[in-house]
Motif scaffolding. Structure first.
Motif, mmCIF file in Angstrom:
data_model
loop_
_atom_site.group_PDB
_atom_site.id
_atom_site.type_symbol
_atom_site.label_atom_id
_atom_site.label_comp_id
_atom_site.label_asym_id
_atom_site.label_seq_id
_atom_site.Cartn_x
_atom_site.Cartn_y
_atom_site.Cartn_z
ATOM 1 N N ALA A 114 0.956 1.030 6.559
ATOM 2 C CA ALA A 114 2.265 1.655 7.038
ATOM 3 C C ALA A 114 2.492 3.110 6.358
ATOM 4 N N PRO A 115 3.137 4.114 7.127
ATOM 5 C CA PRO A 115 3.257 5.416 6.405
ATOM 6 C C PRO A 115 3.893 5.077 5.212
ATOM 7 N N GLY A 116 5.026 4.268 4.769
ATOM 8 C CA GLY A 116 5.502 4.111 3.675
ATOM 9 C C GLY A 116 4.877 3.212 2.628
ATOM 10 N N GLY A 117 3.585 2.787 2.889
ATOM 11 C CA GLY A 117 2.900 1.940 2.020
ATOM 12 C C GLY A 117 2.189 2.810 0.996
ATOM 13 N N ASN A 118 1.467 2.043 0.085
ATOM 14 C CA ASN A 118 0.763 2.528 -0.927
ATOM 15 C C ASN A 118 -0.704 1.980 -1.121
ATOM 16 N N ASP A 119 -1.774 2.971 -1.150
ATOM 17 C CA ASP A 119 -3.104 2.586 -1.197
ATOM 18 C C ASP A 119 -3.478 1.492 -2.198
ATOM 19 N N ALA A 120 -2.633 1.555 -3.379
ATOM 20 C CA ALA A 120 -2.792 0.523 -4.425
ATOM 21 C C ALA A 120 -2.074 -0.756 -4.223
ATOM 22 N N ASN A 121 -1.534 -0.852 -3.160
ATOM 23 C CA ASN A 121 -0.919 -2.276 -2.428
ATOM 24 C C ASN A 121 -2.175 -3.191 -1.956
ATOM 25 N N PRO A 122 -1.806 -4.499 -1.812
ATOM 26 C CA PRO A 122 -2.981 -5.302 -1.534
ATOM 27 C C PRO A 122 -3.047 -5.150 0.282
ATOM 28 N N GLY A 123 -2.368 -4.520 0.911
ATOM 29 C CA GLY A 123 -2.587 -4.538 2.411
ATOM 30 C C GLY A 123 -1.500 -5.500 3.117
ATOM 31 N N THR A 124 -0.893 -6.273 2.360
ATOM 32 C CA THR A 124 -0.373 -7.350 3.339
ATOM 33 C C THR A 124 1.273 -6.558 3.931
ATOM 34 N N LEU A 125 1.810 -7.609 4.912
ATOM 35 C CA LEU A 125 2.757 -7.210 5.644
ATOM 36 C C LEU A 125 3.840 -6.477 4.770
ATOM 37 N N ALA A 126 4.417 -7.293 3.705
ATOM 38 C CA ALA A 126 5.276 -6.857 2.632
ATOM 39 C C ALA A 126 4.910 -5.551 1.910
ATOM 40 N N SER A 127 3.578 -5.652 1.549
ATOM 41 C CA SER A 127 2.899 -4.289 0.562
ATOM 42 C C SER A 127 1.661 -3.698 1.478
ATOM 43 N N PRO A 128 1.945 -2.931 2.278
ATOM 44 C CA PRO A 128 0.794 -2.348 3.391
ATOM 45 C C PRO A 128 0.188 -1.030 2.569
ATOM 46 N N PHE A 129 -0.785 -1.041 3.030
ATOM 47 C CA PHE A 129 -1.901 0.223 2.548
ATOM 48 C C PHE A 129 -0.932 1.464 3.245
#
Length: 153
Positions: free
Chosen positions: A44-59
């Motif tokens: 998601a554009p508002g995600g973070n590449d340190a996230n796990p890539g889940t729906l709640a915490s996208p890349f």
């Protein structure tokens, strides 16, 4: 005209094959088999590449999702789905995919837009410094290291 007729026949053959493959399952009251899903990742554009890539915490980037998928393809037990959420994704360099990014062990890696959303990969460069040349003609300096293939206003 021959190539048009030939293309039409090819489309009819493809349709016939699809119908022939699907009808027996429908008649038997079954649906065609669906591949098992090993994992679903999100970008998601508002995600973070340190996230796990889940729906709640996208890349945040498609590149990060691709790199994470690459760590999982050797031991695939099902399809891996990567959904891009709606919005703008700035792309500053080429995103490369190779044969190894397609999946292994008879399973696929599928990149798709999240349902009912429209992700847009934007690789454009903003041109600034516009000045009026004469009349309705405008000009701007352009770094020629970046090739200008199209101009959108």
């Amino acid at each position: 005209m021959k190539s048009f007729v030939h293309a039409g026949r090819g489309s009819l053959v493809a349709l016939a094959v699809l119908v022939a493959a699907t009808v027996p399952a429908v008649i038997a009251g079954q649906t065609p088999a669906q591949a098992a899903v090993q994992e679903t990742l999100y970008v998601a554009p508002g995600g973070n590449d340190a996230n796990p890539g889940t729906l709640a915490s996208p890349f945040r980037t498609l590149q990060r999702a691709r790199d994470v998928v690459r760590t999982k393809t050797a031991t695939m037990t099902g399809d891996i789905q990567v959904y891009l959420r709606g919005g703008s994704y700035p792309v500053s360099s080429t995103i490369e995919f190779g044969a190894s990014d397609s999946g292994t062990n008879g399973h696929r890696v599928i990149y798709a837009a999240y349902p009912d959303e429209a992700p847009v990969l934007e690789a454009g460069v903003q041109v600034t410094g516009w000045t009026q040349h004469s009349g309705n003609i405008w000009k701007a300096p352009l770094d020629r290291a970046n090739k200008l293939r199209a101009l959108y206003v």
